[in-house]
Design a protein around this motif. Structure first.
Motif, PDB file in Angstrom:
ATOM      1  N   ARG A  55      -6.385  21.754 -11.020  1.00 24.34           N
ATOM      2  CA  ARG A  55      -6.487  20.518 -10.197  1.00 24.34           C
ATOM      3  C   ARG A  55      -7.921  20.689  -9.367  1.00 24.34           C
ATOM      4  O   ARG A  55      -8.522  21.707  -9.108  1.00 24.34           O
ATOM      5  N   ARG A  73       1.677  25.482  -4.284  1.00 28.77           N
ATOM      6  CA  ARG A  73       1.475  24.278  -3.349  1.00 28.77           C
ATOM      7  C   ARG A  73       0.057  24.061  -2.936  1.00 28.77           C
ATOM      8  O   ARG A  73      -0.575  25.053  -2.799  1.00 28.77           O
ATOM      9  N   ARG A  74      -0.235  22.577  -2.598  1.00 25.92           N
ATOM     10  CA  ARG A  74      -1.539  22.426  -2.454  1.00 25.92           C
ATOM     11  C   ARG A  74      -1.849  23.170  -1.046  1.00 25.92           C
ATOM     12  O   ARG A  74      -1.057  23.080   0.096  1.00 25.92           O
ATOM     13  N   PHE A  90      -7.932  20.417  -6.166  1.00 23.56           N
ATOM     14  CA  PHE A  90      -7.668  20.654  -4.709  1.00 23.56           C
ATOM     15  C   PHE A  90      -7.046  22.305  -4.687  1.00 23.56           C
ATOM     16  O   PHE A  90      -6.898  22.813  -5.881  1.00 23.56           O
ATOM     17  N   GLN A 120       1.518   9.586  -5.638  1.00 20.86           N
ATOM     18  CA  GLN A 120       1.983  10.881  -5.289  1.00 20.86           C
ATOM     19  C   GLN A 120       3.247  11.460  -6.254  1.00 20.86           C
ATOM     20  O   GLN A 120       3.326  12.571  -6.493  1.00 20.86           O
ATOM     21  N   VAL A 128       0.728   4.158  -2.980  1.00 22.64           N
ATOM     22  CA  VAL A 128       0.522   5.539  -2.380  1.00 22.64           C
ATOM     23  C   VAL A 128       1.857   6.481  -2.874  1.00 22.64           C
ATOM     24  O   VAL A 128       1.562   7.819  -3.700  1.00 22.64           O
ATOM     25  N   ALA A 170       0.836  -1.282  -0.109  1.00 17.90           N
ATOM     26  CA  ALA A 170      -0.014  -0.171   0.136  1.00 17.90           C
ATOM     27  C   ALA A 170       0.810   1.427   0.080  1.00 17.90           C
ATOM     28  O   ALA A 170       0.551   2.118  -0.765  1.00 17.90           O
ATOM     29  N   LEU A 171       1.935   1.296   0.754  1.00 17.01           N
ATOM     30  CA  LEU A 171       2.912   2.334   0.569  1.00 17.01           C
ATOM     31  C   LEU A 171       3.416   2.677  -0.614  1.00 17.01           C
ATOM     32  O   LEU A 171       3.525   3.782  -0.991  1.00 17.01           O
ATOM     33  N   PRO A 205       0.869  15.719  -9.043  1.00 19.14           N
ATOM     34  CA  PRO A 205       1.217  17.138  -9.631  1.00 19.14           C
ATOM     35  C   PRO A 205       2.351  18.061  -8.701  1.00 19.14           C
ATOM     36  O   PRO A 205       2.353  19.154  -9.128  1.00 19.14           O
ATOM     37  N   ARG A 206       3.337  17.023  -8.715  1.00 22.64           N
ATOM     38  CA  ARG A 206       4.516  17.760  -8.418  1.00 22.64           C
ATOM     39  C   ARG A 206       5.072  18.659  -9.418  1.00 22.64           C
ATOM     40  O   ARG A 206       5.445  19.749  -9.113  1.00 22.64           O
ATOM     41  N   ARG A 207       5.117  18.129 -10.606  1.00 25.72           N
ATOM     42  CA  ARG A 207       5.777  18.845 -11.696  1.00 25.72           C
ATOM     43  C   ARG A 207       4.969  18.566 -12.998  1.00 25.72           C
ATOM     44  O   ARG A 207       4.952  17.337 -13.148  1.00 25.72           O
TER      45      ARG A 207
END
Lengths: 138, 136
Positions: free
Chosen positions: B62, B134-135, B64, B22, B18, B14-15, B26-28
Motif C-alpha cells: 500500500r 492497521r494504517r 501508506f 473507504q 468518501v 461527498a460523505l 484496504p480493510r480486507r
C-alpha cells in the motif's frame, strides 16, 4: 446552515489523510516452508580409548549431517570384548554426549570395546566400528 | 437561505463518496485485490533439539505505512509420521511498522522437538502466514 457546516466538516475529516487508522488490514497470503536435514548414513570411524586406573577416556571424530554440519551429540556404547555383550555405559558417557570425548569413571575390571553413534534428539546415525580392546586391570 | 439545501445535499453526497471509497479500500483483501501485507520466509536444515531463527519478510503493498499488529504462522504436516506437533514457532511480539511499498524483516524462533522421529528426516513443513495490520 449549521447542519450543512457540520456535514462538510465531517466529510473533510474523513477525507483527510491519516484518519484511516481504524482501517484493519488482514492478509492471508504468504507461504513458506521449514526443511529438516538428516544424518549421514556413513559409519563414523571407530573411537579410541585410553585407560587410567578405572577411568577410560573415549575419543572419536566428528560426524556430520549430509549438509556438512556437525551432529550435536553421540551415543557411546561399551561392549565386552570377548562376548560382545552390551554393557551399561556409566555416567559422563551415558545418554547423548555433546562432545567428541568423554571419560567413563569406575569402569569394572575387564576387556572392553567402544562404539559411538551420531545422534540428534531421537535420530540416530550409523554405529561406528568397535574400538580396539581397552583393558582395565584390577 | 436558498443555498442551504444545496450545500447539505452536496455534503451528504461527498460523505457517501468518501464512505464508499473507504469501504472499498484496504480493510480486507478481496479475492482480486492485492493483499496489503505479504509475508514470506523459510528455513532449512533443522534437526531435533535445534532452535533456529525463522527469517521472515513482510512487504507492504500500500501507499501508506502499516503497523503490523498480528502475525500468525500455521504449520502443516510434513509427511506421514512427521506432523506439525514436532515444531514450535515463537510468537510475534514486537512493534513493527512497514513503510509504503517497502518491507521489513523479522525472525521468529523455531524449535524442532527432540522427540521428532526418523520420519522427520529430510522433511518439509509447509507454512501459511496471516498478517494483520492497521494504517500507521
Amino acid at each position: 446552515m449549521r447542519i450543512a457546516c457540520a456535514l462538510l466538516a465531517g466529510t473533510a475529516a474523513l477525507a483527510l489523510p491519516g484518519h484511516g487508522d481504524a482501517a484493519w488490514l488482514v492478509s492471508r497470503t504468504g507461504a513458506g516452508a521449514i526443511g529438516s536435514k538428516t544424518i549421514s548414513t556413513a559409519a563414523p570411524a571407530a573411537p579410541s580409548g585410553s585407560v587410567s586406573s578405572h577411568d577410560v577416556t573415549v575419543t572419536w571424530a566428528v560426524s556430520r549431517f549430509v549438509d556438512g554440519t556437525a551432529v550435536p551429540s553421540y551415543i557411546v556404547k561399551r561392549y565386552d570384548a570377548f562376548t560382545n555383550a552390551l554393557q551399561t555405559t556409566l555416567p559422563a558417557c551415558s545418554g547423548n554426549v555433546g562432545a567428541t570425548s568423554c571419560v567413563e569413571h569406575s569402569v569394572p575390571t575387564g576387556s572392553w570395546k567402544y562404539t559411538v553413534t551420531p545422534a540428534a534428539g531421537v535420530w540416530r546415525g550409523t554405529e561406528s566400528a568397535k574400538s580396539a580392546t581397552v583393558v582395565v586391570l584390577v | 437561505m436558498r443555498l442551504l439545501p444545496a450545500v447539505a445535499a452536496l455534503a451528504l453526497a461527498a460523505l457517501l463518496v468518501v464512505a464508499l471509497a473507504q469501504s472499498r479500500g484496504p480493510r480486507r483483501a478481496g479475492p482480486r485485490t492485492r493483499p496489503a501485507l505479504k509475508v514470506s520466509g523459510g528455513l532449512l536444515f533443522l534437526y531435533p533439539g535445534a532452535r533456529r531463527p525463522l527469517p521472515l519478510v513482510i512487504r507492504n503493498n500500500r501507499r501508506f505505512r502499516i503497523r503490523v499488529v498480528s502475525l500468525t504462522v500455521r504449520v502443516g504436516n510434513a509427511k506421514r509420521g512427521c506432523g506439525r506437533e514436532y515444531l514450535r514457532i515463537g510468537r510475534f511480539r514486537r512493534r513493527l511498522v512497514v513503510p509504503p511499498h517497502g518491507f521489513r524483516t523479522l525472525d521468529l524462533p523455531v524449535t524442532m522437538l527432540r522427540s521428532a522421529p526418523d520420519a522427520c528426516k529430510r522433511a518439509l513443513f509447509p507454512l501459511r502466514f496471516t498478517a494483520g495490520g492497521r494504517r500507521a
